[in-house]
Design an enzyme around this catalytic site. Structure first.
Site, short mmCIF file in Angstrom:
data_model
loop_
_atom_site.label_atom_id
_atom_site.label_comp_id
_atom_site.label_asym_id
_atom_site.label_seq_id
_atom_site.Cartn_x
_atom_site.Cartn_y
_atom_site.Cartn_z
N GLY A 105 0.76 -1.12 -0.20
CA GLY A 105 -0.04 0.14 0.04
C GLY A 105 0.76 1.19 -0.30
CE LYS A 106 5.64 4.87 0.10
NZ LYS A 106 6.24 3.80 -0.21
#
Ligand code: NAD
Length: 418
Positions: A105-106
């Site tokens: 994720g980011k």
């Protein structure tokens, strides 16, 4: 990212390239090229003078087949939806190559934090944390610091989340300091994996890293720790640099003394051990055995790659070599240990932090370092095995082949729902 290459397109082409070596259907590869979901939110926040300002923020949850989404949150004016999506994809393959049970994720906010007071930044961060709360959690998605965020922002996110959820859940965030449930060994973890991976690459070539000369570009956390630890392995650090320039001494520099000089003066430039000053581009092309780019992305372009003399490059930075530079290095048989393995020490010790938070039982630094070493060595072995088995051109391709296969295996065992 500073290049005009769209990072999301780069990610997708890396996946397509690796897929040509895998027995995986196009329909499954299509899934691996897109995030599962992206939260895009507009935060309306009151400034100190009472006016309202709007900020766009993103959280991309790329792939959760192997475990909760994992990745940092950056504050930068150049954040884009595509950049966040790409970074979340790279996190997916980074957690997969080191085989830790996490996905990718980011997140990011389009903001130049220098323009805001601490109280404004707190309100902005807490507004984002409120939006994130339904989507994050130690079993869902675990943010961490990234560019321009740190302990302070993570504490605000954790506190907002815990308040809204009426719980205590230190594992919802990693990168915390020791007093807030952080892990021993986290500060050194990225540099440590960079040099362990480099040591394995030398061993693969039948050489001993203790005989190597080393140049390090960038002397922040990742670069200076790499220099210190590679020196402890017996190698000779001959050149170091930061954004102001670099110093070079073919007989060797003292890595710790260079760091002290930078702490005192703001730069490694002028460090008395340095026999001559070098520019960053000159440093990258010095006649050394090992090059550690530890500054920014796209540092090694096609032109610089043509002049690189190092036999091994271990990528402490994310994306320090442009795709065209990579092709030139492959032609020259320069061994490049790719970022998703070389700098994975950071996310690996974040994983250890999460494990310790969940157990509410903390390990000493020796235990952390031993476990990190084991993971990096095992991952390097998996990479070289794929490199030989599929007769690949580069270690980067091998890293993607291994990591994509791991994500595919997890996906295929779970199947689709409904
Ligand atoms: P940092 O801010 O601590 O250090 C960056 C260093 O690079 C500084 O010394 C700065 O002067 C130097 N620098 C900046 N621009 C430069 C230029 N144009 N030429 C030469 N040097 C320049 O950052 P960091 O945490 O060490 O991160 C460095 C790289 O490593 C980034 O690509 C980051 O994404 C990557 N990385 C870091 C971690 C981590 O745990 N710190 C983990 C994974 C990846």
């Amino acid at each position: 990212m500073s290049s005009d290459v769209n990072p999301f397109e780069s990610l997708q082409s890396q996946i397509d390239d690796a897929a040509t070596h895998l027995d995986v259907g196009e329909d499954v590869i299509e899934r691996l090229k897109h995030p599962e979901r992206v939260l895009e939110t507009n935060l309306t926040v009151e400034m100190d003078d009472g006016t309202l300002e709007r900020f766009t923020a993103f959280r991309s949850q790329f792939n959760g087949d192997r475990g909760p989404y994992k990745g940092g949150i950056r504050y930068h004016p150049n954040v884009t939806r595509d950049e966040v999506k790409a970074l979340s994809g790279w996190m997916t393959y980074k957690t997969a190559i080191v085989d830790i049970p996490l996905g990718g994720g980011k997140g990011g906010i389009i903001i130049d934090p220098d323009g805001y007071s601490e109280t404004e930044l707190e309100r902005i961060t807490r507004a984002f944390a409120k939006e994130l709360t339904p989507f994050i959690g130690e079993d869902k998605d675990i943010p961490a610091p990234d560019v321009n965020t740190g302990q302070r922002e993570m504490n605000w996110i954790k506190d907002t989340y815990e308040t809204l959820e009426n719980t205590t859940e230190p594992g919802v965030i990693t990168g915390k300091d020791l007093d807030s449930g952080g892990s021993e060994g986290r500060v050194e973890a990225t540099g440590r994996s960079t040099v362990i991976a480099a040591r394995e690459a030398f061993e693969y070539l039948g050489r001993d890293i203790a005989d190597a000369t080393v140049a390090v570009q960038g002397y922040g956390n990742a670069g200076w720790i790499s220099a210190k630890l590679v020196e402890e392995m017996g190698a000779t650090v001959v050149a170091v640099s930061d954004s102001s320039g670099g110093v070079y001494n073919p007989d060797g520099l003292d890595a710790v003394a260079a760091k002290n000089h930078k702490n005192e003066t703001g730069s490694v430039v002028g460090f008395p051990d340095g026999e001559e000053e070098v520019t960053n581009d000159e440093l990258l092309t010095l006649d050394v055995d090992l090059l550690i780019p530890a500054a920014l992305e796209n540092a090694i372009t096609e032109e610089i790659a043509a002049d690189v003399n190092a036999d091994v490059i271990s990528e402490a930075a994310n994306g320090p070599i442009t795709p065209a530079g990579d092709a030139v290095l492959a032609e020259k048989d320069t061994i490049v240990v790719p970022d998703i393995l070389a700098n994975a020490g950071g996310v690996t010790v974040s994983y250890f932090e999460w494990v310790q938070n969940r157990q509410r039982f903390y390990w000493d630094e020796e235990t952390v370092n031993e476990r990190l070493e084991e993971i990096i060595v095992d991952s390097f072995d998996a990479l070289t095995e794929a490199y030989e088995e599929h007769d690949l051109d580069t270690f980067r391709e091998a890293a993607y082949v291994v990591s994509i296969q791991r994500v595919v295996d997890a996906f295929e065992q779970a199947g689709t729902f409904p």
